[in-house]
Design a protein around this motif. Sequence first.
Motif, PDB file in Angstrom:
ATOM      1  N   MET A   1      83.110  34.634  89.393  1.00  0.00           N
ATOM      2  CA  MET A   1      81.769  34.602  88.851  1.00  0.00           C
ATOM      3  C   MET A   1      81.687  35.591  87.688  1.00  0.00           C
ATOM      4  SD  MET A   1      78.130  35.249  90.719  1.00  0.00           S
ATOM      5  CE  MET A   1      77.981  33.611  91.317  1.00  0.00           C
ATOM      6  N   ALA A   2      81.046  35.182  86.643  1.00  0.00           N
ATOM      7  CA  ALA A   2      80.921  36.017  85.457  1.00  0.00           C
ATOM      8  C   ALA A   2      79.931  37.153  85.698  1.00  0.00           C
ATOM      9  CB  ALA A   2      80.448  35.178  84.274  1.00  0.00           C
ATOM     10  N   VAL A   3      80.218  38.276  85.083  1.00  0.00           N
ATOM     11  CA  VAL A   3      79.316  39.417  85.165  1.00  0.00           C
ATOM     12  C   VAL A   3      78.190  39.189  84.170  1.00  0.00           C
ATOM     13  CG1 VAL A   3      79.107  41.897  84.840  1.00  0.00           C
ATOM     14  CG2 VAL A   3      81.194  40.939  85.815  1.00  0.00           C
ATOM     15  N   THR A   4      76.954  39.209  84.645  1.00  0.00           N
ATOM     16  CA  THR A   4      75.823  38.923  83.764  1.00  0.00           C
ATOM     17  C   THR A   4      75.039  40.171  83.392  1.00  0.00           C
ATOM     18  OG1 THR A   4      74.418  38.454  85.664  1.00  0.00           O
ATOM     19  CG2 THR A   4      75.558  36.580  84.633  1.00  0.00           C
ATOM     20  N   ALA A   5      75.333  41.282  84.025  1.00  0.00           N
ATOM     21  CA  ALA A   5      74.604  42.511  83.712  1.00  0.00           C
ATOM     22  C   ALA A   5      75.032  43.020  82.337  1.00  0.00           C
ATOM     23  CB  ALA A   5      74.873  43.562  84.773  1.00  0.00           C
ATOM     24  N   PHE A   6      74.059  43.444  81.579  1.00  0.00           N
ATOM     25  CA  PHE A   6      74.329  43.992  80.254  1.00  0.00           C
ATOM     26  C   PHE A   6      73.587  45.314  80.152  1.00  0.00           C
ATOM     27  CE2 PHE A   6      73.637  44.447  75.664  1.00  0.00           C
ATOM     28  CZ  PHE A   6      74.929  44.270  75.210  1.00  0.00           C
ATOM     29  N   HIS A   7      74.337  46.368  79.904  1.00  0.00           N
ATOM     30  CA  HIS A   7      73.759  47.706  79.855  1.00  0.00           C
ATOM     31  C   HIS A   7      73.999  48.315  78.478  1.00  0.00           C
ATOM     32  CE1 HIS A   7      73.166  47.497  84.170  1.00  0.00           C
ATOM     33  NE2 HIS A   7      74.402  47.047  84.269  1.00  0.00           N
ATOM     34  N   TRP A   8      73.374  49.451  78.253  1.00  0.00           N
ATOM     35  CA  TRP A   8      73.540  50.135  76.968  1.00  0.00           C
ATOM     36  C   TRP A   8      74.993  50.503  76.709  1.00  0.00           C
ATOM     37  CZ3 TRP A   8      70.293  49.682  73.283  1.00  0.00           C
ATOM     38  CH2 TRP A   8      68.955  49.462  73.559  1.00  0.00           C
ATOM     39  N   THR A   9      75.737  50.773  77.762  1.00  0.00           N
ATOM     40  CA  THR A   9      77.152  51.095  77.557  1.00  0.00           C
ATOM     41  C   THR A   9      77.904  49.899  76.982  1.00  0.00           C
ATOM     42  OG1 THR A   9      77.580  50.577  79.877  1.00  0.00           O
ATOM     43  CG2 THR A   9      77.273  52.898  79.316  1.00  0.00           C
ATOM     44  N   ASN A  10      77.532  48.695  77.406  1.00  0.00           N
ATOM     45  CA  ASN A  10      78.154  47.500  76.840  1.00  0.00           C
ATOM     46  C   ASN A  10      77.862  47.402  75.343  1.00  0.00           C
ATOM     47  OD1 ASN A  10      77.020  46.464  79.803  1.00  0.00           O
ATOM     48  ND2 ASN A  10      79.171  46.028  79.406  1.00  0.00           N
ATOM     49  N   ARG A  68      76.384  32.821  65.204  1.00  0.00           N
ATOM     50  CA  ARG A  68      75.921  31.924  66.271  1.00  0.00           C
ATOM     51  C   ARG A  68      74.704  32.481  66.993  1.00  0.00           C
ATOM     52  NH1 ARG A  68      80.421  28.778  69.534  1.00  0.00           N
ATOM     53  NH2 ARG A  68      78.504  27.803  70.205  1.00  0.00           N
ATOM     54  N   SER A  69      74.644  33.786  67.176  1.00  0.00           N
ATOM     55  CA  SER A  69      73.535  34.331  67.959  1.00  0.00           C
ATOM     56  C   SER A  69      72.297  34.609  67.109  1.00  0.00           C
ATOM     57  CB  SER A  69      73.962  35.596  68.698  1.00  0.00           C
ATOM     58  OG  SER A  69      74.317  36.606  67.787  1.00  0.00           O
ATOM     59  N   ILE A 124      70.976  40.793  74.795  1.00  0.00           N
ATOM     60  CA  ILE A 124      69.736  41.540  74.551  1.00  0.00           C
ATOM     61  C   ILE A 124      68.531  40.616  74.714  1.00  0.00           C
ATOM     62  CG2 ILE A 124      68.405  42.777  72.789  1.00  0.00           C
ATOM     63  CD1 ILE A 124      71.156  43.714  71.648  1.00  0.00           C
ATOM     64  N   ARG A 125      68.631  39.429  74.148  1.00  0.00           N
ATOM     65  CA  ARG A 125      67.529  38.460  74.234  1.00  0.00           C
ATOM     66  C   ARG A 125      67.256  38.077  75.683  1.00  0.00           C
ATOM     67  NH1 ARG A 125      67.374  32.575  73.502  1.00  0.00           N
ATOM     68  NH2 ARG A 125      65.252  32.045  72.945  1.00  0.00           N
ATOM     69  N   ARG A 126      68.317  37.891  76.451  1.00  0.00           N
ATOM     70  CA  ARG A 126      68.138  37.549  77.864  1.00  0.00           C
ATOM     71  C   ARG A 126      67.445  38.688  78.604  1.00  0.00           C
ATOM     72  NH1 ARG A 126      73.303  36.132  79.858  1.00  0.00           N
ATOM     73  NH2 ARG A 126      73.686  38.324  80.239  1.00  0.00           N
ATOM     74  N   ARG A 127      67.794  39.931  78.274  1.00  0.00           N
ATOM     75  CA  ARG A 127      67.153  41.077  78.930  1.00  0.00           C
ATOM     76  C   ARG A 127      65.681  41.185  78.541  1.00  0.00           C
ATOM     77  NH1 ARG A 127      70.328  45.292  81.721  1.00  0.00           N
ATOM     78  NH2 ARG A 127      68.398  46.397  81.446  1.00  0.00           N
ATOM     79  N   ILE A 128      65.376  40.883  77.281  1.00  0.00           N
ATOM     80  CA  ILE A 128      63.997  41.010  76.804  1.00  0.00           C
ATOM     81  C   ILE A 128      63.125  39.863  77.310  1.00  0.00           C
ATOM     82  CG2 ILE A 128      62.532  40.955  74.741  1.00  0.00           C
ATOM     83  CD1 ILE A 128      64.809  42.387  73.256  1.00  0.00           C
ATOM     84  N   GLN A 131      65.303  34.528  78.971  1.00  0.00           N
ATOM     85  CA  GLN A 131      65.835  33.219  78.590  1.00  0.00           C
ATOM     86  C   GLN A 131      67.327  33.321  78.336  1.00  0.00           C
ATOM     87  OE1 GLN A 131      63.563  32.138  75.158  1.00  0.00           O
ATOM     88  NE2 GLN A 131      61.766  31.578  76.345  1.00  0.00           N
ATOM     89  N   ILE A 132      68.033  32.284  78.708  1.00  0.00           N
ATOM     90  CA  ILE A 132      69.481  32.241  78.540  1.00  0.00           C
ATOM     91  C   ILE A 132      69.815  31.330  77.367  1.00  0.00           C
ATOM     92  CG2 ILE A 132      71.653  31.542  79.612  1.00  0.00           C
ATOM     93  CD1 ILE A 132      70.390  32.170  82.317  1.00  0.00           C
ATOM     94  N   ASP A 133      70.734  31.787  76.509  1.00  0.00           N
ATOM     95  CA  ASP A 133      71.232  30.955  75.412  1.00  0.00           C
ATOM     96  C   ASP A 133      72.378  30.109  75.928  1.00  0.00           C
ATOM     97  OD1 ASP A 133      69.523  32.037  73.569  1.00  0.00           O
ATOM     98  OD2 ASP A 133      70.957  33.516  72.841  1.00  0.00           O
ATOM     99  N   VAL A 134      72.336  28.835  75.609  1.00  0.00           N
ATOM    100  CA  VAL A 134      73.432  27.948  75.968  1.00  0.00           C
ATOM    101  C   VAL A 134      73.856  27.222  74.700  1.00  0.00           C
ATOM    102  CG1 VAL A 134      74.168  26.014  77.383  1.00  0.00           C
ATOM    103  CG2 VAL A 134      72.522  27.648  78.286  1.00  0.00           C
ATOM    104  N   ASP A 135      75.037  27.576  74.199  1.00  0.00           N
ATOM    105  CA  ASP A 135      75.541  26.941  72.985  1.00  0.00           C
ATOM    106  C   ASP A 135      76.543  25.844  73.301  1.00  0.00           C
ATOM    107  OD1 ASP A 135      74.048  28.534  71.300  1.00  0.00           O
ATOM    108  OD2 ASP A 135      75.575  30.081  71.203  1.00  0.00           O
ATOM    109  N   ASP A 136      77.409  26.111  74.242  1.00  0.00           N
ATOM    110  CA  ASP A 136      78.447  25.155  74.590  1.00  0.00           C
ATOM    111  C   ASP A 136      78.144  24.569  75.964  1.00  0.00           C
ATOM    112  OD1 ASP A 136      79.861  25.746  72.248  1.00  0.00           O
ATOM    113  OD2 ASP A 136      80.792  27.484  73.210  1.00  0.00           O
ATOM    114  N   VAL A 137      78.137  23.275  76.033  1.00  0.00           N
ATOM    115  CA  VAL A 137      77.860  22.601  77.288  1.00  0.00           C
ATOM    116  C   VAL A 137      79.120  21.863  77.708  1.00  0.00           C
ATOM    117  CG1 VAL A 137      76.437  20.878  78.438  1.00  0.00           C
ATOM    118  CG2 VAL A 137      75.443  22.330  76.665  1.00  0.00           C
TER     119      VAL A 137
END
Length: 141
Positions: A1-10, A68-69, A124-128, A131-137
């Motif tokens: 499973m992918a890590v979805t947490a995003f912190h300032w250290t990232n 892209r973003s 950052i957008r997901r944290r704010i 919403q999740i960005d999905v570019d590749d399906v």
Amino acid sequence: MAVTAFHWTNFLIRLVVAFVLVFATYNPSGHSWVHWFIESTNKLDPMIILSAVILIIGWAIYLRATARSLGFFGSLLVVALFGSLIWAMIFYGWLSLDNPSILGHVALALLSLLLAVGISWSHIRRRITGQIDVDDVETDI
């Protein structure tokens, strides 16, 4: 499973890598790949070519992710924001045009920040917004 947490250290890690990429490519101090290439007598030195390829890979990753973003309009807005910031710093005397080296360092630092924001924007957008960005399906055919 992918890590979805995003912190300032990232973000800080991405910012440091962007700084290294930008300032290793060119900086006003004279210690950069561009200066190394210009001052080299052997332009086909394998280390110059290898380092160029590594830098190009780094630039491709960061520029593609930023494009892209943020997209063209988002990147343009960030550049306008940073340009206005530099203008304000000059206008209020916090930054002088008498020393182009300092101005160059500030501009390169802001470029690094743009690249770091660009490569991190989806997180950052997901944290704010949540919403999740999905570019590749992926599709199963």
